[in-house]
Design a protein around this motif. Structure first.
Motif, mmCIF file in Angstrom:
data_model
loop_
_atom_site.group_PDB
_atom_site.id
_atom_site.type_symbol
_atom_site.label_atom_id
_atom_site.label_comp_id
_atom_site.label_asym_id
_atom_site.label_seq_id
_atom_site.Cartn_x
_atom_site.Cartn_y
_atom_site.Cartn_z
ATOM 1 N N ASP A 156 49.769 37.032 38.006
ATOM 2 C CA ASP A 156 48.441 37.648 37.929
ATOM 3 C C ASP A 156 47.345 36.611 38.158
ATOM 4 O O ASP A 156 46.343 36.877 38.835
ATOM 5 N N ILE A 160 44.526 36.757 41.075
ATOM 6 C CA ILE A 160 43.095 36.732 40.753
ATOM 7 C C ILE A 160 42.403 35.610 41.513
ATOM 8 O O ILE A 160 41.351 35.812 42.135
ATOM 9 N N SER A 161 42.981 34.418 41.470
ATOM 10 C CA SER A 161 42.376 33.264 42.147
ATOM 11 C C SER A 161 42.318 33.474 43.648
ATOM 12 O O SER A 161 41.324 33.122 44.302
ATOM 13 N N ARG A 164 39.533 35.877 44.467
ATOM 14 C CA ARG A 164 38.229 35.223 44.338
ATOM 15 C C ARG A 164 37.951 34.328 45.537
ATOM 16 O O ARG A 164 36.825 34.284 46.055
ATOM 17 N N VAL A 203 38.570 44.302 40.879
ATOM 18 C CA VAL A 203 38.414 43.285 39.824
ATOM 19 C C VAL A 203 39.161 43.665 38.540
ATOM 20 O O VAL A 203 39.053 42.951 37.538
ATOM 21 N N TRP A 206 41.536 40.953 37.092
ATOM 22 C CA TRP A 206 40.791 39.820 36.548
ATOM 23 C C TRP A 206 40.194 40.186 35.189
ATOM 24 O O TRP A 206 40.247 39.400 34.241
ATOM 25 N N GLN A 209 42.912 40.171 32.611
ATOM 26 C CA GLN A 209 43.315 38.799 32.320
ATOM 27 C C GLN A 209 42.309 38.117 31.381
ATOM 28 O O GLN A 209 42.697 37.343 30.494
ATOM 29 N N ASN A 210 41.015 38.411 31.563
ATOM 30 C CA ASN A 210 39.972 37.772 30.739
ATOM 31 C C ASN A 210 39.652 38.544 29.468
ATOM 32 O O ASN A 210 38.762 38.155 28.720
ATOM 33 N N SER A 241 32.223 40.001 39.864
ATOM 34 C CA SER A 241 32.890 38.701 39.762
ATOM 35 C C SER A 241 32.016 37.704 39.013
ATOM 36 O O SER A 241 32.509 36.944 38.163
ATOM 37 N N LYS A 245 32.887 36.037 35.431
ATOM 38 C CA LYS A 245 32.928 34.570 35.344
ATOM 39 C C LYS A 245 32.256 34.070 34.078
ATOM 40 O O LYS A 245 32.685 33.074 33.479
#
Length: 347
Positions: A156, A160-161, A164, A203, A206, A209-210, A241, A245
């Motif tokens: 994952d 995500i990276s 981005r 998104v 992401w 994940q966050n 995004s 962040k």
């Protein structure tokens, strides 16, 4: 300042040559009546024309400036020299103006080559990155339910990276085209819900994940907007995004769409992050302020620069409302579509 530069850059060669000649004439008139040492004033129209119109018009204006200076020098009532001195001054001044023109043209050519090289490098990065993303997504589907928690987390994170990076690369490639109005914008009547939901899907991984929750608050009166679907989704993804962040874990990002009386629809993305200092609220849209802003902890990357140009290309506007310690809201408008939802009736 950037908007002024973009406006001046779009003027034609003939426009700049005319402006340059008028400026030279005015400077020569001042030179004739006052007889000051005004070399720097003659350089102003030369630099402007060379920068915005090119080397050949710059050379023409350099020669015109030298001749105008020579005429003002010879015809001046305070002129006391004779013989070869005025002609020697003409040669020296012509050489100075031509050297400045040549150096500036070389600088512009070097800048253009650098921009072209960066464009080729960034473009060449997109293809292998797309292949990496395809491979990661295929692996995720093939191993769905067969990976332990750590393997799933690593996969994952790679997805995500990679997404981005792809968003950043696409923004970098399209910035010059948007700046010079060369990027095709295909507007049509498109569903607001589809735009937002497509962006949220991109998104979603992401956000998970966050540990950030994204909430979409739709306006029952809003149904469609006049927009380019692909570009608008990219704008929303960039805004989401940026919000992800800077959003702390277990916080909420809120996406809203609201109707305005002026035939517009306002989209907004609100986070619960640290906020942006007041002195940087307007500067974050300027790509040249990103390095300085990053040092101050206010940088949001080049994504906002892309968003501003993309929204303006669709006849909208974008702005920021932020307070340090209380989060940030980025808002933009788009023209409302003709098809809107009927008002809800009380039962």
């Amino acid at each position: 300042m950037q908007r002024l530069y973009d406006f001046l850059s779009r003027r034609s060669r003939h426009f700049w040559i005319a402006v340059g000649l008028v400026m030279v004439g005015l400077i020569a008139t001042v030179d004739y009546f006052t007889d000051p040492d005004i070399l720097i004033l003659y350089l102003i129209p030369i630099i402007l024309v060379d920068w915005f119109a090119g080397e050949k018009p710059g050379v023409v204006l350099a020669i015109a400036s030298a001749v105008a200076w020579f005429a003002a020098d010879v015809l001046s009532t305070t002129h006391e020299t004779a013989g070869v001195v005025p002609y020697w001054n003409l040669a020296v001044r012509s050489a100075i103006f031509l050297i400045v023109t040549h150096m500036l043209s070389g600088l512009l050519a070097s800048r253009k080559r650098h921009e072209e090289l960066m464009h080729f490098i960034i473009h060449d990065l997109r293809s292998p990155l797309t292949n990496v993303l395809t491979g990661l997504q295929t692996l995720r589907e093939m191993r769905n339910g067969k990976m332990d928690e750590s393997e799933q987390e690593l996969l994952d994170m790679a997805l995500i990276s990679s997404n981005r990076m792809l968003t950043l690369i696409n923004s970098l490639l399209d910035l010059p085209r948007l700046e010079h109005r060369k990027m095709p914008v295909h507007t049509q009547e498109v569903s607001v819900d589809e735009l937002v939901n497509s962006s949220l899907a991109i998104v979603a991984l992401w956000a998970t994940q966050n540990r950030v929750k994204i909430v979409y608050e739709a306006d029952p009166q809003v149904h469609t907007v006049i927009a380019d679907p692909d570009i608008t989704v990219r704008v929303l993804v960039n805004l989401l995004s940026n919000a992800l962040k800077y959003s702390p874990p277990d916080s909420t990002i809120t996406v809203r769409a609201r109707a305005l009386e002026q035939g517009l629809v306002t989209f907004s993305v609100t986070d619960e992050g640290p906020g942006i200092p007041p002195e940087w609220v307007e500067k974050v849209f300027d790509k040249y302020a990103q390095v300085e802003a990053r040092k101050e902890g206010a940088s949001t990357g080049l994504g906002l620069t892309f968003c501003q140009l993309a929204v303006e290309a669709q006849k909208g506007r974008i702005w920021i409302e932020s307070e340090v310690g209380k989060g940030t809201t980025v808002l933009f408008t788009l023209p409302a579509g003709k098809t809107q939802k009927a008002p809800l009736l009380d039962e």
